[in-house]
Design a protein around this motif. Structure first.
Motif, mmCIF file in Angstrom:
data_model
loop_
_atom_site.group_PDB
_atom_site.id
_atom_site.type_symbol
_atom_site.label_atom_id
_atom_site.label_comp_id
_atom_site.label_asym_id
_atom_site.label_seq_id
_atom_site.Cartn_x
_atom_site.Cartn_y
_atom_site.Cartn_z
ATOM 1 N N GLU A 35 0.877 -1.172 0.000
ATOM 2 C CA GLU A 35 0.000 0.000 0.000
ATOM 3 C C GLU A 35 0.910 1.217 0.000
ATOM 4 N N VAL A 36 0.709 2.123 -0.943
ATOM 5 C CA VAL A 36 1.619 3.252 -1.118
ATOM 6 C C VAL A 36 0.867 4.569 -1.003
ATOM 7 N N ARG A 37 1.450 5.480 -0.251
ATOM 8 C CA ARG A 37 1.033 6.883 -0.230
ATOM 9 C C ARG A 37 2.226 7.692 -0.713
ATOM 10 N N ARG A 38 1.937 8.823 -1.356
ATOM 11 C CA ARG A 38 3.020 9.588 -1.969
ATOM 12 C C ARG A 38 2.765 11.081 -1.826
ATOM 13 N N MET A 39 3.838 11.820 -1.649
ATOM 14 C CA MET A 39 3.804 13.286 -1.697
ATOM 15 C C MET A 39 4.948 13.754 -2.582
ATOM 16 N N ASP A 40 4.659 14.766 -3.369
ATOM 17 C CA ASP A 40 5.668 15.370 -4.226
ATOM 18 C C ASP A 40 5.929 16.790 -3.730
ATOM 19 N N LEU A 41 7.173 17.097 -3.489
ATOM 20 C CA LEU A 41 7.557 18.425 -3.026
ATOM 21 C C LEU A 41 7.030 19.509 -3.958
ATOM 22 N N ALA A 42 6.992 19.223 -5.244
ATOM 23 C CA ALA A 42 6.514 20.210 -6.215
ATOM 24 C C ALA A 42 5.077 20.645 -5.942
ATOM 25 N N ASP A 43 4.292 19.804 -5.276
ATOM 26 C CA ASP A 43 2.890 20.115 -4.984
ATOM 27 C C ASP A 43 2.684 20.664 -3.573
ATOM 28 N N MET A 44 3.711 20.650 -2.755
ATOM 29 C CA MET A 44 3.567 21.068 -1.352
ATOM 30 C C MET A 44 3.648 22.593 -1.229
ATOM 31 N N ARG A 45 2.800 23.129 -0.353
ATOM 32 C CA ARG A 45 2.786 24.573 -0.100
ATOM 33 C C ARG A 45 3.007 24.798 1.395
ATOM 34 N N PHE A 46 4.046 25.566 1.713
ATOM 35 C CA PHE A 46 4.375 25.877 3.104
ATOM 36 C C PHE A 46 5.361 27.029 3.105
ATOM 37 N N ASP A 47 5.493 27.676 4.239
ATOM 38 C CA ASP A 47 6.418 28.796 4.384
ATOM 39 C C ASP A 47 7.818 28.247 4.595
ATOM 40 N N GLU A 48 8.711 28.595 3.700
ATOM 41 C CA GLU A 48 10.085 28.111 3.803
ATOM 42 C C GLU A 48 10.940 28.956 4.740
ATOM 43 N N ALA A 49 10.468 30.156 5.078
ATOM 44 C CA ALA A 49 11.219 31.017 5.991
ATOM 45 C C ALA A 49 11.100 30.439 7.392
ATOM 46 N N PHE A 50 12.204 30.016 7.928
ATOM 47 C CA PHE A 50 12.209 29.346 9.220
ATOM 48 C C PHE A 50 13.307 29.943 10.080
ATOM 49 N N GLU A 51 12.941 30.448 11.244
ATOM 50 C CA GLU A 51 13.905 31.134 12.094
ATOM 51 C C GLU A 51 14.358 30.311 13.286
ATOM 52 N N GLY A 52 13.886 29.075 13.399
ATOM 53 C CA GLY A 52 14.363 28.213 14.467
ATOM 54 C C GLY A 52 13.245 27.612 15.291
ATOM 55 N N TYR A 53 13.655 26.735 16.201
ATOM 56 C CA TYR A 53 12.721 25.994 17.035
ATOM 57 C C TYR A 53 12.432 26.762 18.319
ATOM 58 N N GLY A 54 11.372 26.392 18.970
ATOM 59 C CA GLY A 54 11.027 27.004 20.240
ATOM 60 C C GLY A 54 9.548 27.294 20.310
ATOM 61 N N PRO A 55 9.126 27.905 21.406
ATOM 62 C CA PRO A 55 7.695 28.134 21.599
ATOM 63 C C PRO A 55 7.074 29.092 20.583
ATOM 64 N N ASP A 56 7.900 29.943 19.960
ATOM 65 C CA ASP A 56 7.359 30.884 18.978
ATOM 66 C C ASP A 56 7.480 30.376 17.535
ATOM 67 N N ALA A 57 7.842 29.104 17.362
ATOM 68 C CA ALA A 57 7.936 28.528 16.014
ATOM 69 C C ALA A 57 6.533 28.503 15.395
ATOM 70 N N PRO A 58 6.426 28.750 14.101
ATOM 71 C CA PRO A 58 5.107 28.792 13.469
ATOM 72 C C PRO A 58 4.428 27.421 13.446
ATOM 73 N N GLU A 59 3.114 27.432 13.427
ATOM 74 C CA GLU A 59 2.342 26.200 13.296
ATOM 75 C C GLU A 59 2.646 25.567 11.947
ATOM 76 N N LEU A 60 2.558 24.249 11.885
ATOM 77 C CA LEU A 60 2.783 23.560 10.623
ATOM 78 C C LEU A 60 1.582 23.724 9.706
ATOM 79 N N GLU A 61 1.861 23.999 8.441
ATOM 80 C CA GLU A 61 0.817 24.118 7.434
ATOM 81 C C GLU A 61 0.262 22.735 7.099
ATOM 82 N N PRO A 62 -0.911 22.670 6.447
ATOM 83 C CA PRO A 62 -1.539 21.376 6.140
ATOM 84 C C PRO A 62 -0.630 20.408 5.378
ATOM 85 N N ASP A 63 0.163 20.890 4.436
ATOM 86 C CA ASP A 63 1.026 19.973 3.683
ATOM 87 C C ASP A 63 2.132 19.384 4.555
#
Length: 193
Positions: A35-63
């Motif tokens: 049984e296979v599930r697949r994701m292609d990076l080309a179809d993923m939408r998310f904020d690539e700007a990332f300033e680091g881990y911690g309590p103020d890290a942004p929530e993960l987007e649906p993808d």
């Protein structure tokens, strides 16, 4: 028991050789009943700007949440990516930075340097495409892309690398050679199922 395989095509462009290799792997695995599930990076939408881990890290987007769900669901992974400047593309690395987080992939101990590997029990295959011939990459550069993926990413989270192939040189490859790579990816998929 049916093998559950999550395929992640970590190439930012649709229709790439990486996608074709993933197609071949998927056909091989499904042909053996996986049984296979697949994701292609080309179809993923998310904020690539990332300033680091911690309590103020942004929530993960649906993808990114869907990517985590695919990894958690699977007992085996396939990651396919090109080798750019000794590593995976920036957008692919951003997925790892944002989604392979503490509490999901690993959990540091409160004291000391130890951590729990939260994805233990899973295995992975990886296919990397490159213009650098794999032998030259091994002898001259000591295969940094392969080492990082196997040890500092997957191994850190408890995922055991089963097979890792690097195909290259892509820019010099004749159609017959690419056909052999596709056959090899198909065989890897069959053996993973």
């Amino acid at each position: 028991m049916t093998r559950k395989i999550f395929i992640w095509v970590a190439h930012p462009k649709a229709g790439s050789l990486c996608a074709a290799l993933a197609d071949a792997y998927q056909q091989g695995a499904e042909g053996k009943g996986a049984e296979v599930r697949r994701m292609d990076l080309a179809d993923m939408r998310f904020d690539e700007a990332f300033e680091g881990y911690g309590p103020d890290a942004p929530e993960l987007e649906p993808d990114l949440l869907a990517w985590q769900e695919g990894v958690a669901w699977a007992d085996h992974l396939l990651i396919v990516h090109p080798y750019w400047w000794g590593a995976m593309p920036t957008r692919a690395k951003a997925v790892l930075d944002r989604a392979l987080t503490s509490g999901f992939g690993f959990k540091y101990h409160r004291r000391g340097m130890g951590w729990d590997k939260l994805l233990t029990g899973r295995t992975a295959d990886a296919v990397i495409t490159s213009d650098t011939p794999p032998l030259l990459d091994t002898l001259l550069y000591r295969k940094p892309g392969r080492r990082v993926l196997k040890n500092q990413v997957l191994g850190f989270c408890g995922i055991r690398m089963r097979r890792l192939k690097q195909f290259g040189s892509v820019k010099l490859a004749a159609p017959e050679k690419i056909a052999r790579w596709l056959d090899s990816a198909h065989a890897m998929g069959r053996s993973a199922a």
